[in-house]
Design an enzyme around this catalytic site. Structure first.
Site, PDB file in Angstrom:
ATOM      1  N   THR A  27       0.811  -1.104   0.269  1.00  0.00           N
ATOM      2  CA  THR A  27       0.292   0.043  -0.117  1.00  0.00           C
ATOM      3  C   THR A  27       1.257   0.873   0.122  1.00  0.00           C
ATOM      4  OG1 THR A  27      -0.318  -0.600   2.054  1.00  0.00           O
ATOM      5  CG2 THR A  27      -1.870  -0.706   1.442  1.00  0.00           C
TER       6      THR A  27
ATOM      7  N   THR B 169       1.083   4.469   1.314  1.00  0.00           N
ATOM      8  CA  THR B 169       1.947   4.703   2.884  1.00  0.00           C
ATOM      9  C   THR B 169       3.686   4.603   3.298  1.00  0.00           C
ATOM     10  OG1 THR B 169       0.017   6.750   3.432  1.00  0.00           O
ATOM     11  CG2 THR B 169       1.920   6.120   4.832  1.00  0.00           C
ATOM     12  N   CYS B 170       2.130   2.834   3.067  1.00  0.00           N
ATOM     13  CA  CYS B 170       3.219   1.971   3.562  1.00  0.00           C
ATOM     14  C   CYS B 170       4.631   1.652   3.214  1.00  0.00           C
ATOM     15  CB  CYS B 170       2.915   0.783   4.068  1.00  0.00           C
ATOM     16  SG  CYS B 170       0.974   0.705   4.661  1.00  0.00           S
ATOM     17  N   SER B 171       4.433   1.270   1.780  1.00  0.00           N
ATOM     18  CA  SER B 171       5.286   0.777   1.292  1.00  0.00           C
ATOM     19  C   SER B 171       6.851   2.427   0.616  1.00  0.00           C
ATOM     20  CB  SER B 171       4.960   0.601  -0.489  1.00  0.00           C
ATOM     21  OG  SER B 171       4.375  -0.859  -0.627  1.00  0.00           O
TER      22      SER B 171
ATOM     23  N   VAL C 136       8.015   1.838   5.848  1.00  0.00           N
ATOM     24  CA  VAL C 136       9.017   0.694   5.879  1.00  0.00           C
ATOM     25  C   VAL C 136      10.571   1.488   5.473  1.00  0.00           C
ATOM     26  CG1 VAL C 136       9.822  -0.907   4.240  1.00  0.00           C
ATOM     27  CG2 VAL C 136       7.345  -1.285   5.434  1.00  0.00           C
TER      28      VAL C 136
END
Length: 162
Positions: free
Chosen positions: A48, A50-52, A56
């Site tokens: 996703t 924001t996560c990617s 992270v």
């Protein structure tokens, strides 16, 4: 279930991941966190935006600094299957320290009290975005986001707390 908070002992439960020999491992959280300082950070979903692009990479970029401050393990956690987490982890070839683990059924997320209902977005029940600092299983920092925000759970936020 009430969300986990500072002072709580992290609940035991199982998570899955592929080890360095590409073998699927299902282990208890207590078995990998007992006697250690561990960052467990959760994201709503692998791949996703924001996560990617933010969450992270922040932990990967700060991993050496976090380790220099006594962190033994940095674990990225999501309600996805271990095959997805393995594939997602491979998109970060510079990563040397962040372990990508899966809570395939969402059971561990439930134990943490950190479920996020994203059914309206076609994603089902996921994990809220969070960063926990564990010291021998005890939560010493609990930075939990509201909704899909990304304001308090970054690697920088954990560094400030160390």
């Amino acid at each position: 279930m009430a969300p986990i908070t500072v002072g709580d002992v992290v609940p035991d439960g199982t998570i899955s991941f592929f080890d360095e020999n590409d073998q699927l491992q299902t282990v208890s959280v207590h078995s990998i966190a007992a006697g250690k300082k561990v960052i467990l950070f959760g994201v709503p979903g692998a791949f996703t935006p924001t996560c990617s692009m933010s969450h992270v990479p922040g932990f990967i970029g700060k991993a050496e600094e976090l380790k220099s401050k006594g962190i033994d393990e940095i674990i990225c956690f999501s309600v996805n299957d271990p095959f997805v987490m393995k594939a997602w982890g491979k998109t970060y070839p510079e990563n040397k320290h962040v372990k990508f683990v899966a809570d395939g059924s969402g059971e561990y997320t439930h134990l943490l009290g950190l479920e996020l209902d994203l059914k309206d977005k076609g994603l089902g029940i996921r994990s809220r975005r969070f960063a926990l600092l564990l010291d021998n299983l005890k939560v010493t920092v609990a930075n939990v986001e509201s909704g899909g925000e990304f304001t308090v759970s970054s690697a920088e936020d954990i560094l400030k707390a160390l």
